[in-house]
Design an enzyme around this catalytic site. Structure first.
Site, PDB file in Angstrom:
ATOM      1  N   TYR A  95       0.803  -1.236   0.000  1.00  0.00           N
ATOM      2  CA  TYR A  95       0.000   0.000   0.000  1.00  0.00           C
ATOM      3  C   TYR A  95       0.834   1.284   0.000  1.00  0.00           C
ATOM      4  CZ  TYR A  95      -4.387  -2.457   0.084  1.00  0.00           C
ATOM      5  OH  TYR A  95      -5.450  -3.236  -0.284  1.00  0.00           O
ATOM      6  N   GLU A 137      -8.383  -7.317   4.378  1.00  0.00           N
ATOM      7  CA  GLU A 137      -7.528  -8.339   3.755  1.00  0.00           C
ATOM      8  C   GLU A 137      -6.812  -9.178   4.815  1.00  0.00           C
ATOM      9  OE1 GLU A 137      -5.320  -5.910   0.932  1.00  0.00           O
ATOM     10  OE2 GLU A 137      -7.222  -5.389  -0.033  1.00  0.00           O
TER      11      GLU A 137
END
Ligand code: FAD
Length: 405
Positions: A95, A137
């Protein structure tokens, strides 16, 4: 929750995103792959080449900016995206890399219009989105790893059998190479498969719906070979699977994922609607319902071009003969001379739900739709026009993104 100033700054970019969103995402992907080429094997390079991934991300960024005051309305889509990310092996550490290139791209594409305040606002907005996805996730990874037969990341499977199902679809039966258990999954879910693509010189993942019911000693996927067409190159992974992957080969597989699943908590009738290779998740649903001795009425509607590409016709015919509650309706768009009406197909032309009687279509049913984008759009529009509530319409797109439809 972001403060009002930040949210207003993000919302102010909506007109720019509407006009230049794809320019921005094109720039972003090119920048990220130039600086971080190690990420290329994680991302679908076919969707990069066709431009569908850039389109999907532009829609996602726009949707996020438009809903920045109440981002939780996007939760169902974010769940879908989180499932896809896990199936591709995207982890929390990716990310910051994506965020860095996204912010740099906003600055480089918008130029002077990207003030420091705007960039800070987008940094905060991206951080918020990343936190939501990482949390989802992490939970999905943990669950996939802890169920019996489960795992996280990639696991080696051996192709125990490869069966030709039609002129363009073949099934691959996959058994764990470590001899361990096969995990349970919900009918309708998919796995990711990763293969080496010689044309690119890297590994590439693709998702494939599980085409048989759970509870077997193998997982099965059924793959359409995406042939070269005018203006469209041959599909990368599907051709590797058809051409190079034979019985005995090893494949890297990610655990079953996805939230397009049969609602087993309901006793409603089930209407399964597909075109082409969109038949695959429906096979898992149908077989599972029949193995459970379901009392639910089932309709199996399928459209394809002709008998040569009509996969699983024998199996579905046998099930409909064996189980009184299963009724089928098959459409061939362009039947060949050897295709036999009444045995292989019922109607010539395209599937149009509005032409079917309500007796056949079943009131109060749950509808599961899967197929090419245009087909799905047409069926979903018909179902909505028929007054079907949106929580009864379940859909899976075999393409990139989750913000379409
Ligand atoms: P890619 O190389 O990824 O190309 C995809 C398409 O883009 C091709 O049609 C190609 O011609 C086109 N394209 C590429 N480059 C360009 C360009 N420059 N210009 C124009 N067009 C271009 N597939 C199945 O067969 N069975 C399944 O059960 C199945 N289940 C799925 C479930 C899910 C949840 C998802 C998301 C997808 C599923 N798919 C399934 C689709 C599958 O994941 C792949 O997308 C499919 O096999 C094509 O992959 P490919 O690598 O062969 O094609």
């Amino acid at each position: 929750m972001l403060d009002t100033t930040t949210r207003n700054l993000v919302k102010a970019t909506v007109p720019v995103l509407k006009e230049h969103g794809v320019t921005l995402t094109r720039h972003f992907y090119a920048r990220m792959f130039a600086h971080n080429p190690e990420l290329k094997p994680i991302f679908n390079q076919g969707n990069q080449q066709s431009g569908s991934q850039q389109q999907a991300l532009a829609m996602a960024v726009l949707a996020y900016a438009e809903h920045i005051d109440s981002p939780m309305v996007l939760l169902p889509v974010l769940t879908l995206v989180a499932n896809k990310h896990v199936s591709l092996g995207i982890r929390a550490e990716h990310y910051p890399i994506v965020g860095k290139h996204l912010l740099a791209s906003i600055k480089e594409v918008l130029g002077n219009a990207a003030s420091d305040e705007l960039l800070q606002a987008w940094a905060a907005a991206y951080g918020q989105l990343a936190d939501v996805l990482i949390a989802q996730e992490t939970a999905i990874y943990a669950k996939a790893a802890t169920i019996p037969g489960g795992w996280t990341g990639w696991r080696s499977f051996v192709v125990s059998k490869k069966i030709v199902e039609s002129d363009e679809i073949s099934s691959f039966y996959l058994k764990p190479a470590d001899g361990g258990a096969v995990p349970d999954y919900q009918p309708g879910q998919y796995i990711s498969v990763k293969v080496f693509v010689p044309e690119l010189g890297i590994m590439q993942p693709r998702q494939y719906s599980l085409s048989c019911s759970p509870g077997q000693e193998y997982l099965r996927i059924s793959v359409k070979r995406e042939a070269e067409m005018p203006g469209k190159p041959a599909g990368l992974v599907s051709n590797v699977l058809h051409r190079d992957v034979q019985q005995g080969a090893m494949l890297d597989v990610a655990p079953p994922m996805g939230n397009y699943v049969l609602h087993e908590d309901r006793d409603t009738p089930v209407v399964l609607i597909s075109a082409g290779v969109g038949v695959t998740p429906k096979l898992a649903m149908l077989e599972h319902l029949l193995k459970q001795n379901t009392p639910r009425q089932i309709r199996f509607l399928h459209a394809c071009r002709h008998g040569g590409v009509h996969a699983f016709k024998q199996q579905v015919r046998e099930w409909s003969q064996q189980f009184a509650q299963v009724k089928t309706m098959t459409y061939y768009e362009v039947p060949r001379a050897e295709d036999q009406v009444a045995i292989d197909y019922d109607q010539q032309g395209r599937l149009n739900l509005q032409d079917l009687s309500s007796d056949f279509l079943l009131a109060d049913a749950d509808y599961y739709v899967c197929g090419p984008r245009a087909f799905m759009q047409a069926q979903i529009t018909s179902l909505r026009d028929m007054g079907i509530a949106s929580d009864r319409i379940h859909k899976e797109a075999f393409g990139s993104g989750g913000f379409a439809h």
